[in-house]
Motif scaffolding. Structure first.
Motif, PDB file in Angstrom:
ATOM      1  N   ASN A  59       0.861  -1.185   0.000  1.00  0.00           N
ATOM      2  CA  ASN A  59       0.000   0.000   0.000  1.00  0.00           C
ATOM      3  C   ASN A  59       0.895   1.231   0.000  1.00  0.00           C
ATOM      4  O   ASN A  59       1.780   1.364   0.827  1.00  0.00           O
ATOM      5  CB  ASN A  59      -0.886   0.003   1.251  1.00  0.00           C
ATOM      6  CG  ASN A  59      -1.762   1.253   1.325  1.00  0.00           C
ATOM      7  OD1 ASN A  59      -2.406   1.637   0.363  1.00  0.00           O
ATOM      8  ND2 ASN A  59      -1.765   1.897   2.491  1.00  0.00           N
ATOM      9  N   MET A  60       0.656   2.122  -0.958  1.00  0.00           N
ATOM     10  CA  MET A  60       1.397   3.385  -0.959  1.00  0.00           C
ATOM     11  C   MET A  60       0.441   4.491  -0.526  1.00  0.00           C
ATOM     12  O   MET A  60      -0.629   4.658  -1.104  1.00  0.00           O
ATOM     13  CB  MET A  60       1.920   3.697  -2.354  1.00  0.00           C
ATOM     14  CG  MET A  60       2.636   5.032  -2.373  1.00  0.00           C
ATOM     15  SD  MET A  60       2.798   5.712  -4.020  1.00  0.00           S
ATOM     16  CE  MET A  60       3.422   7.341  -3.632  1.00  0.00           C
ATOM     17  N   SER A  61       0.815   5.220   0.512  1.00  0.00           N
ATOM     18  CA  SER A  61      -0.020   6.327   0.970  1.00  0.00           C
ATOM     19  C   SER A  61       0.711   7.625   0.680  1.00  0.00           C
ATOM     20  O   SER A  61       1.905   7.739   0.947  1.00  0.00           O
ATOM     21  CB  SER A  61      -0.242   6.246   2.485  1.00  0.00           C
ATOM     22  OG  SER A  61      -0.737   4.984   2.832  1.00  0.00           O
ATOM     23  N   SER A  62      -0.013   8.593   0.133  1.00  0.00           N
ATOM     24  CA  SER A  62       0.632   9.876  -0.158  1.00  0.00           C
ATOM     25  C   SER A  62      -0.417  10.959  -0.332  1.00  0.00           C
ATOM     26  O   SER A  62      -1.585  10.668  -0.589  1.00  0.00           O
ATOM     27  CB  SER A  62       1.464   9.764  -1.440  1.00  0.00           C
ATOM     28  OG  SER A  62       2.084  10.997  -1.729  1.00  0.00           O
ATOM     29  N   VAL A  63       0.008  12.202  -0.195  1.00  0.00           N
ATOM     30  CA  VAL A  63      -0.900  13.316  -0.478  1.00  0.00           C
ATOM     31  C   VAL A  63      -1.103  13.462  -1.980  1.00  0.00           C
ATOM     32  O   VAL A  63      -2.046  14.079  -2.439  1.00  0.00           O
ATOM     33  CB  VAL A  63      -0.376  14.656   0.092  1.00  0.00           C
ATOM     34  CG1 VAL A  63      -0.469  14.676   1.593  1.00  0.00           C
ATOM     35  CG2 VAL A  63       1.055  14.919  -0.364  1.00  0.00           C
ATOM     36  N   HIS A  64      -0.187  12.884  -2.744  1.00  0.00           N
ATOM     37  CA  HIS A  64      -0.358  12.882  -4.196  1.00  0.00           C
ATOM     38  C   HIS A  64       0.241  11.594  -4.752  1.00  0.00           C
ATOM     39  O   HIS A  64       1.448  11.395  -4.691  1.00  0.00           O
ATOM     40  CB  HIS A  64       0.332  14.096  -4.826  1.00  0.00           C
ATOM     41  CG  HIS A  64       0.209  14.094  -6.316  1.00  0.00           C
ATOM     42  ND1 HIS A  64      -0.923  14.523  -6.963  1.00  0.00           N
ATOM     43  CD2 HIS A  64       1.055  13.656  -7.287  1.00  0.00           C
ATOM     44  CE1 HIS A  64      -0.761  14.371  -8.260  1.00  0.00           C
ATOM     45  NE2 HIS A  64       0.432  13.843  -8.487  1.00  0.00           N
ATOM     46  N   VAL A  65      -0.617  10.720  -5.245  1.00  0.00           N
ATOM     47  CA  VAL A  65      -0.123   9.482  -5.838  1.00  0.00           C
ATOM     48  C   VAL A  65       0.079   9.745  -7.334  1.00  0.00           C
ATOM     49  O   VAL A  65      -0.842  10.205  -8.007  1.00  0.00           O
ATOM     50  CB  VAL A  65      -1.134   8.328  -5.634  1.00  0.00           C
ATOM     51  CG1 VAL A  65      -0.626   7.049  -6.289  1.00  0.00           C
ATOM     52  CG2 VAL A  65      -1.401   8.100  -4.149  1.00  0.00           C
ATOM     53  N   PRO A  66       1.302   9.480  -7.850  1.00  0.00           N
ATOM     54  CA  PRO A  66       1.535   9.770  -9.276  1.00  0.00           C
ATOM     55  C   PRO A  66       0.962   8.659 -10.157  1.00  0.00           C
ATOM     56  O   PRO A  66       1.685   7.781 -10.614  1.00  0.00           O
ATOM     57  CB  PRO A  66       3.063   9.828  -9.363  1.00  0.00           C
ATOM     58  CG  PRO A  66       3.532   8.909  -8.283  1.00  0.00           C
ATOM     59  CD  PRO A  66       2.507   8.939  -7.193  1.00  0.00           C
ATOM     60  N   TYR A  67      -0.358   8.688 -10.381  1.00  0.00           N
ATOM     61  CA  TYR A  67      -0.972   7.666 -11.227  1.00  0.00           C
ATOM     62  C   TYR A  67      -0.518   7.847 -12.662  1.00  0.00           C
ATOM     63  O   TYR A  67      -0.237   8.970 -13.102  1.00  0.00           O
ATOM     64  CB  TYR A  67      -2.493   7.777 -11.168  1.00  0.00           C
ATOM     65  CG  TYR A  67      -3.074   7.424  -9.823  1.00  0.00           C
ATOM     66  CD1 TYR A  67      -3.029   6.113  -9.358  1.00  0.00           C
ATOM     67  CD2 TYR A  67      -3.661   8.397  -9.024  1.00  0.00           C
ATOM     68  CE1 TYR A  67      -3.560   5.792  -8.128  1.00  0.00           C
ATOM     69  CE2 TYR A  67      -4.195   8.080  -7.790  1.00  0.00           C
ATOM     70  CZ  TYR A  67      -4.147   6.774  -7.345  1.00  0.00           C
ATOM     71  OH  TYR A  67      -4.665   6.460  -6.124  1.00  0.00           O
ATOM     72  N   THR A  68      -0.523   6.738 -13.403  1.00  0.00           N
ATOM     73  CA  THR A  68      -0.090   6.839 -14.807  1.00  0.00           C
ATOM     74  C   THR A  68      -1.237   7.282 -15.711  1.00  0.00           C
ATOM     75  O   THR A  68      -1.018   7.657 -16.852  1.00  0.00           O
ATOM     76  CB  THR A  68       0.447   5.488 -15.323  1.00  0.00           C
ATOM     77  OG1 THR A  68      -0.586   4.516 -15.128  1.00  0.00           O
ATOM     78  CG2 THR A  68       1.689   5.044 -14.592  1.00  0.00           C
ATOM     79  N   GLY A  69      -2.483   7.222 -15.221  1.00  0.00           N
ATOM     80  CA  GLY A  69      -3.616   7.641 -16.057  1.00  0.00           C
ATOM     81  C   GLY A  69      -4.784   8.076 -15.212  1.00  0.00           C
ATOM     82  O   GLY A  69      -4.786   7.879 -13.988  1.00  0.00           O
ATOM     83  N   ALA A  70      -5.812   8.670 -15.884  1.00  0.00           N
ATOM     84  CA  ALA A  70      -6.969   9.176 -15.153  1.00  0.00           C
ATOM     85  C   ALA A  70      -7.765   8.044 -14.505  1.00  0.00           C
ATOM     86  O   ALA A  70      -8.529   8.272 -13.567  1.00  0.00           O
ATOM     87  CB  ALA A  70      -7.861   9.976 -16.088  1.00  0.00           C
ATOM     88  N   GLY A  71      -7.584   6.804 -14.992  1.00  0.00           N
ATOM     89  CA  GLY A  71      -8.274   5.659 -14.401  1.00  0.00           C
ATOM     90  C   GLY A  71      -7.691   5.256 -13.049  1.00  0.00           C
ATOM     91  O   GLY A  71      -8.258   4.399 -12.363  1.00  0.00           O
ATOM     92  N   LYS A  72      -6.559   5.831 -12.666  1.00  0.00           N
ATOM     93  CA  LYS A  72      -5.920   5.621 -11.365  1.00  0.00           C
ATOM     94  C   LYS A  72      -5.721   4.145 -11.031  1.00  0.00           C
ATOM     95  O   LYS A  72      -6.187   3.661 -10.012  1.00  0.00           O
ATOM     96  CB  LYS A  72      -6.766   6.269 -10.258  1.00  0.00           C
ATOM     97  CG  LYS A  72      -6.870   7.772 -10.369  1.00  0.00           C
ATOM     98  CD  LYS A  72      -7.610   8.358  -9.177  1.00  0.00           C
ATOM     99  CE  LYS A  72      -9.018   7.879  -9.143  1.00  0.00           C
ATOM    100  NZ  LYS A  72      -9.845   8.451  -8.114  1.00  0.00           N
ATOM    101  N   GLN A  73      -5.057   3.410 -11.904  1.00  0.00           N
ATOM    102  CA  GLN A  73      -4.869   1.985 -11.647  1.00  0.00           C
ATOM    103  C   GLN A  73      -3.407   1.571 -11.537  1.00  0.00           C
ATOM    104  O   GLN A  73      -3.117   0.451 -11.160  1.00  0.00           O
ATOM    105  CB  GLN A  73      -5.557   1.156 -12.743  1.00  0.00           C
ATOM    106  CG  GLN A  73      -7.066   1.175 -12.633  1.00  0.00           C
ATOM    107  CD  GLN A  73      -7.570   0.527 -11.359  1.00  0.00           C
ATOM    108  OE1 GLN A  73      -7.060  -0.491 -10.903  1.00  0.00           O
ATOM    109  NE2 GLN A  73      -8.567   1.131 -10.736  1.00  0.00           N
ATOM    110  N   ALA A  74      -2.490   2.470 -11.884  1.00  0.00           N
ATOM    111  CA  ALA A  74      -1.069   2.122 -11.791  1.00  0.00           C
ATOM    112  C   ALA A  74      -0.281   3.339 -11.323  1.00  0.00           C
ATOM    113  O   ALA A  74      -0.617   4.478 -11.658  1.00  0.00           O
ATOM    114  CB  ALA A  74      -0.558   1.664 -13.148  1.00  0.00           C
TER     115      ALA A  74
END
Ligand code: ATP
Ligand code: MG
Length: 545
Positions: free
Chosen positions: A425-440
């Protein structure tokens, strides 16, 4: 005469963000029938969890799914959160890039303001119908139907009703009809999604009513509400030129650039702004932040990142991980593994200024791993801010980091085919998702390194455990081998004694001796020959390489 080029430009038009996502719905996770249904549930459930946590409430969430027709389903999600005030309902559920989370630096599952409106859009484009909502907020029940006006990216509310209530009920209910979707229990399904959500949110009660009518309830395993996510200001080292431009455009209060910088970023003292002003003599720090140009922002960002300026490290205590005891409890109740190891690590920073915390757990045996045709496969469960990431595993920092671990060093000979679950589990104030679908999660170096270290830390515990298991197996095998000769040996000894000692008595004594020797299996060190011993020593060699 109109040239060909003129003809091309006669087609020149503007389009709204809603039109863009309508055309590119796969970017929001609406591709594939099973995945699309999971995306719908994911967007509603993450919103419910975020809302409950922010309001300091223990979440009770129910997801109901019914089959209406072939590949057409009805989905309803209800929660006991704070609900949404009437004046924000339209934008919250029917306007893309609108919400309470985008401009805040706070650890939440949602970030962009397109999840709920994306669902509304998907219902509209696949069934032509609006979604229905009920919001119980502040002694009012507001209900109605809602659609997106794609041209304008505006919500369209119809049949709205408002009723006074006694305020005892609060929360949001959203329901809609969706086509081109499919329900099953595969590893990418709503079922798996809810199961994983329950695993990392032990404070939530989540119920899923499947199309068959079966109700699956994942009860709360802890009664404590996680600490409320605290908003922090971004650290200067975590931003680029474009971010600075966006902050400057959105600024409402500060009249001067210098005060805007101090109000917007953490660790930005008056002395630091003076230092930056001296390094960027062409930029007027007295002017309104609204008048900052791209050029100005680029100069300021360059100065921020130069070696000359020393920054105090970013705040990290706003990150709230799940916690070791909570993960252990959840793993126990959902996977009941033979062994588990959970690591607890300190916050780290990526891109120079964004704090994050990685938690990793390994579960071995029991219901861990994925059942395969023959035996088991390993399972990597990825999470970001406690939301499961089920898709796009290939390009995710978590998958890549887990696969880069040299599992053989830890006694796992063939990681892919081991009955093991790796949870990260990665917790952050900003997760650098690779796309708008927020899956990676993007493969940022710092994140990859930290995930790998966290997993290796857990793997060391697993290694110790497996070592013990192998030793125990040696003892059991050896005991079995000796037991095969006990009766014969007792009889032979009895004969040798010329009948002075009875064979049965001897057998009893021998059995007693053997029991004593092999009962405290783990502590004692055994020596001897045999294949299993070889196995242990070859493992030790690998580990000590
Ligand atoms: N169940 C809910 N309870 C209370 N507020 C909600 C709920 N669902 C949505 N909202 C509000 O509506 C806003 C828009 O939700 P939406 O899912 O579109 O965006 P988001 O959660 O902010 O970001 P993301 O696009 O990453 O999900 C949220 O920011 C929140 O303010
Ligand atoms: Mg959302």
């Amino acid at each position: 005469m109109a040239s060909e080029t003129d003809k091309i430009f006669s087609e020149f038009k503007e389009h709204s963000v809603a039109e863009f996502f309508k055309k590119n719905r796969q970017m929001l996770g609406f591709s594939g029938k099973v995945r699309s249904l999971t995306t719908i549930v994911h967007e509603y459930v993450t919103n419910s969890l975020d809302a409950c946590e922010e309001a300091g409430m223990l979440p009770d969430i129910t997801v109901e799914i019914k089959e209406l027709d072939k590949e057409k389903y009805w989905v309803r999600c209800s929660d006991n959160g704070p609900g949404i005030p009437q004046k924000h309902l339209g934008k919250a559920l029917g306007m893309m890039l609108a919400g309470t989370k985008f401009h805040r630096y706070v650890q939440q599952r949602g970030q962009q303001g397109i999840g709920a409106s994306g669902n509304t859009m998907f219902s509209q484009v696949t069934t032509g119908k609006p979604v229905k909502f009920e919001s119980y907020y502040d002694k009012k029940k507001v209900a109605g139907e809602l659609a997106v006006d794609f041209k304008q990216n505006r919500p369209v509310i119809t049949n709205e009703t408002v009723e006074e209530t006694d305020g005892s009920r609060h929360g949001l209910v959203v329901e809609g009809e969706f086509a081109e979707v499919k329900y099953d229990r595969s590893s990418f399904s709503v079922f798996e999604y809810i199961k994983r959500t329950a695993l990392v949110n032990p404070h939530a009660m989540i119920a899923l009513v499947e199309p068959t009518g079966e109700r699956l309830t994942f009860p709360r395993s802890i009664e404590t509400i996680p600490p409320r996510p605290r908003q922090i200001r971004p650290h200067p080292l975590g931003i680029g030129t474009n971010d600075l431009m966006e902050f400057a455009r959105a600024e409402r209060e500060s009249r001067k650039t210098s005060s805007f910088l101090q109000a917007t970023f953490s660790r930005m003292s008056a002395a630091k702004t003076d230092e930056l002003a001296q390094m960027c003599p062409e930029v007027d720090f007295e002017k309104s932040p609204k008048n900052l140009t791209w050029d100005d922002c680029e100069k300021i960002t360059k100065a921020i990142h130069s070696d000359q300026v020393k920054w105090i490290a970013p705040e990290t205590d706003a990150i709230v991980p799940i916690g070791q005891p909570q993960i252990e409890k959840s793993l126990q109740s959902i996977l009941a593994p033979q062994f588990m190891a959970v690591t607890e690590r300190k916050p780290k920073i990526y891109r120079g200024g964004v704090p994050f915390v990685v938690e990793a757990a390994l579960a071995w045996g029991g219901n861990a791993g994925k059942k395969a045709v023959s035996g088991y496969n390993s399972d990597i469960m990825r999470f970001a801010n406690r939301a499961p990431l089920l898709f796009d595993a290939g390009g995710c920092a978590i998958t890549e980091a887990v696969k880069s671990v040299e599992w053989k060093r830890y006694g796992i000979k063939d990681f892919e085919n081991e009955q093991i679950t790796v949870l990260v589990n990665m917790s952050s104030v900003h997760v650098p998702y690779t796309g708008a679908g927020k899956q990676a999660i993007a493969t940022e170096d710092e994140i990859m390194d930290e995930v790998k270290n966290a997993v290796m830390e857990a793997a060391r515990d697993l290694q110790r455990y497996l070592h013990g298991v192998t030793r125990d197996r040696v003892r059991v095998e050896r005991k079995k081998a000796i037991m095969r000769y006990v009766t014969q040996l007792a009889a032979d000894l009895a004969e040798l004694s010329g009948g002075k000692i009875k064979a049965e008595e001897l057998e009893k004594k021998l059995l007693h001796l053997i029991e004593n020797k092999y009962s405290n299996a783990i502590e004692e060190d055994d020596s001897g020959d045999g294949n299993i011993e070889e196995e242990i020593s070859s493992q030790e060699e690998e580990v000590n390489e």
